[in-house]
Design a protein around this motif. Structure first.
Motif, mmCIF file in Angstrom:
data_model
loop_
_atom_site.group_PDB
_atom_site.id
_atom_site.type_symbol
_atom_site.label_atom_id
_atom_site.label_comp_id
_atom_site.label_asym_id
_atom_site.label_seq_id
_atom_site.Cartn_x
_atom_site.Cartn_y
_atom_site.Cartn_z
ATOM 1 N N GLY A 1 -0.408 -3.071 10.767
ATOM 2 C CA GLY A 1 0.430 -2.199 11.589
ATOM 3 C C GLY A 1 1.538 -1.521 10.802
ATOM 4 O O GLY A 1 1.939 -0.406 11.118
ATOM 5 N N ARG A 2 2.037 -2.208 9.760
ATOM 6 C CA ARG A 2 3.186 -1.689 9.014
ATOM 7 C C ARG A 2 2.796 -0.592 8.037
ATOM 8 O O ARG A 2 3.530 0.367 7.838
ATOM 9 C CB ARG A 2 3.856 -2.838 8.258
ATOM 10 N N GLU A 3 1.611 -0.716 7.400
ATOM 11 C CA GLU A 3 1.267 0.201 6.311
ATOM 12 C C GLU A 3 -0.074 0.900 6.503
ATOM 13 O O GLU A 3 -0.153 2.128 6.439
ATOM 14 C CB GLU A 3 1.266 -0.559 4.973
ATOM 15 N N LEU A 4 -1.138 0.131 6.718
ATOM 16 C CA LEU A 4 -2.468 0.716 6.676
ATOM 17 C C LEU A 4 -2.738 1.678 7.828
ATOM 18 O O LEU A 4 -3.236 2.790 7.619
ATOM 19 C CB LEU A 4 -3.521 -0.390 6.645
ATOM 20 N N TYR B 1 0.812 -1.215 0.000
ATOM 21 C CA TYR B 1 0.000 0.000 0.000
ATOM 22 C C TYR B 1 0.848 1.269 0.000
ATOM 23 O O TYR B 1 0.496 2.239 -0.662
ATOM 24 C CB TYR B 1 -0.941 0.024 1.217
ATOM 25 N N VAL B 2 1.936 1.285 0.753
ATOM 26 C CA VAL B 2 2.705 2.516 0.930
ATOM 27 C C VAL B 2 3.215 3.026 -0.413
ATOM 28 O O VAL B 2 2.973 4.171 -0.798
ATOM 29 C CB VAL B 2 3.860 2.312 1.919
ATOM 30 N N ARG C 1 -8.533 -4.721 15.385
ATOM 31 C CA ARG C 1 -8.601 -3.692 16.414
ATOM 32 C C ARG C 1 -7.285 -3.591 17.186
ATOM 33 O O ARG C 1 -6.785 -2.493 17.455
ATOM 34 C CB ARG C 1 -9.751 -3.980 17.372
ATOM 35 N N GLU C 2 -6.712 -4.712 17.552
ATOM 36 C CA GLU C 2 -5.474 -4.691 18.330
ATOM 37 C C GLU C 2 -4.320 -4.075 17.551
ATOM 38 O O GLU C 2 -3.454 -3.418 18.127
ATOM 39 C CB GLU C 2 -5.107 -6.119 18.759
ATOM 40 N N THR C 3 -4.311 -4.284 16.249
ATOM 41 C CA THR C 3 -3.169 -3.854 15.450
ATOM 42 C C THR C 3 -3.270 -2.410 14.993
ATOM 43 O O THR C 3 -2.256 -1.705 14.940
ATOM 44 C CB THR C 3 -3.005 -4.770 14.222
ATOM 45 N N ALA D 1 -3.509 5.666 7.321
ATOM 46 C CA ALA D 1 -4.776 6.258 7.740
ATOM 47 C C ALA D 1 -4.587 7.241 8.889
ATOM 48 O O ALA D 1 -5.386 8.164 9.058
ATOM 49 C CB ALA D 1 -5.761 5.162 8.147
ATOM 50 N N GLY D 2 -3.518 7.041 9.659
ATOM 51 C CA GLY D 2 -3.219 7.954 10.749
ATOM 52 C C GLY D 2 -2.571 9.241 10.311
ATOM 53 O O GLY D 2 -2.267 10.099 11.145
ATOM 54 N N ALA D 3 -2.346 9.398 8.998
ATOM 55 C CA ALA D 3 -1.698 10.603 8.483
ATOM 56 C C ALA D 3 -2.547 11.319 7.435
ATOM 57 O O ALA D 3 -2.676 12.541 7.476
ATOM 58 C CB ALA D 3 -0.332 10.259 7.883
#
Length: 468
Positions: free
Chosen positions: A364-367, A334-335, A396-398, A371-373
């Motif tokens: 955790g690595r990409e998505l 994705y990145v 949810r945990e990740t 989405a957090g940016a």
């Protein structure tokens, strides 16, 4: 013995279980927002009787029949139609008996819980389905399907569905959606624009499909700009029929942003025989960016469903066609893949692009970091093989620590099996409430916040993300 444990999916620890139960009770009866799925709008237009139990539970549901196929049961024996019209089993009771005799295959799978929910909560069954109870099940369900309360519209209301989105191809005339509107029924069923057949050069009949796109819109599809204008017209037509979203089932998440002259040259190449795999992939990549730009213009939410290696078995595809349980997940980037699209429109505050994945390693690595940016990005719920208690928990945990709850899009059921809609939403609500109870128990969330988040995950986030 009931088919369903009332505390299913809640934590084992008593205090956490009590809180999870209370959270669930606060959202259990909220309306269902079903913003992405594949139910047939004809059901609601005609409001006819579902034909029989086999056609309700077995034949349209690839989650169900793929499991039996994996154990050597031919699709033909389960009544799955053939592309060439060749012989398949047509006796629904025989199909049902075969399905019932293989119920043990579903143990501990999401399908087992979805089926048990439908059998218990919709049709009132109290005994497990197996070879011995197959005929009793069939007779009771078949008799109930004769009753007005079990027609599609009545079930829609009984399930508490506030809005249901179907998915139609770009060339669909949407006649069933028109019929629904003309009927005066107040249930809200909207369409979704799925242009794969006219943006994917590997789609069967692609060039002819593009010709039909031009004929439908009156645009000159002999030019790149005419082709894009044709999409704009079809998107407008879909919006007139209630669509708020588009959907894109590409093999990868790759995007591109070519100069206009290069895009035009590529367009002419992919319309001719002998297009290379790289040219086809580059064209799909360019079209994701073009669709994102159109979403900036017209406000439609964009969904990207990459990573499925579709129609994995050539023989099954040739005999039975698409969506027959042989779409297999693969690694997905994705990145790098989304970078051209995000450079073009990723900071647009009014754009919503909902990303789905079949590759959990990207959470955790990409998505979550993406989405957090980016303001334009939201994360879709666990999809397909991960639409399950464990899949939702891992999601949810990740992602929560990085993206939070509010960069996600709630839940959607993505189903062709109508009676599984309330079952799937029940699993999602229970799974999320179990997770929230754990957060409270470990001091990461206060209890009042957990009740608010439970409501948001169940109802508000999906409604807002899909502009419903």
């Amino acid at each position: 013995m009931p088919l369903l444990d009332p505390d299913r999916l809640f934590p084992v620890d008593p205090s956490s279980r009590d809180l999870a139960r209370a959270l669930f009770q606060s959202v259990e009866d909220l309306p269902i927002i079903s913003p992405h799925g594949h139910c047939d709008p004809r059901w609601f237009a005609e409001n006819a009787r579902f034909p029989n139990p086999a056609e309700l539970f077995v034949i349209p549901d690839h989650y169900v029949f793929r499991m039996l196929v994996s154990q050597g049961v031919p699709m033909e024996a389960l009544g799955v139609p053939r592309v060439d019209g060749g012989p398949v089993e047509t006796d629904p009771r025989a199909i049902w008996r075969l399905f019932a005799a293989h119920q043990h295959l579903f143990r501990a799978t999401p399908s087992a819980m979805w089926l048990a929910h439908a059998f218990s909560e919709v049709f009132g069954m109290t005994e497990p389905l197996n070879a011995d109870t197959a005929d009793a099940y069939y007779d009771q369900i078949d008799a109930m399907l004769d009753q007005p309360e079990f027609r599609p519209r009545a079930l829609f209301d009984r399930f508490g569905v506030e809005v249901l989105a179907t998915t139609e191809g770009a060339l669909d005339d949407l006649k069933w959606h028109r019929r629904i509107r003309q009927s005066g029924w107040t249930g809200r069923v909207v369409t979704t624009y799925r242009p794969d057949a006219v943006v994917d050069p590997d789609f069967e009949g692609f060039a002819a499909n593009v010709e039909e796109l031009g004929a439908l819109t009156g645009e000159d599809i002999g030019t790149w700009q005419g082709y894009l204008a044709a999409h704009r017209k079809r998107r407008a037509f879909f919006r007139e029929h209630g669509a708020t979203a588009t959907d894109h089932g590409h093999p990868t998440a790759r995007t591109a942003d070519l100069p206009a002259a290069e895009a035009e040259a590529l367009y002419h190449k992919v319309l001719k025989p002998g297009v290379s795999a790289e040219e086809a992939e580059l064209f799909r990549a360019q079209m994701l960016t073009e669709m994102a730009r159109m979403s900036v213009e017209d406000g439609m939410v964009m969904q990207i469903h990459p990573g499925a290696r579709r129609n994995h078995h050539a023989g099954v595809f040739a005999r039975h066609g698409r969506d027959k349980g042989f779409d297999i997940p693969g690694p997905t980037d994705y990145v790098a893949a989304l970078s051209p699209l995000l450079d073009a429109v990723g900071m647009e505050p009014d754009l919503t692009v909902i990303l789905f994945t079949l590759d959990e390693t990207t959470y955790g690595r990409e998505l979550a970091p993406l989405a957090g940016a980016y303001p334009a990005l939201r994360l879709g719920p666990p999809w397909w093989f991960f639409d399950s208690f464990e899949g939702i928990r891992r999601f949810r945990e990740t992602v929560t620590e990085t993206a939070g709850f509010y960069n996600t899009a709630g839940f959607n059921d993505d189903t062709r099996a109508f009676c599984s809609i309330p079952a799937r939403h029940d699993v999602a609500r229970r799974s999320d409430c179990a997770y929230l109870a754990t957060l409270v128990g470990t001091g990461r969330l206060v209890e009042s916040e957990a009740f608010e988040v439970a409501h948001d995950l169940t109802y508000r986030l999906a409604k807002e993300a899909y502009r419903l």
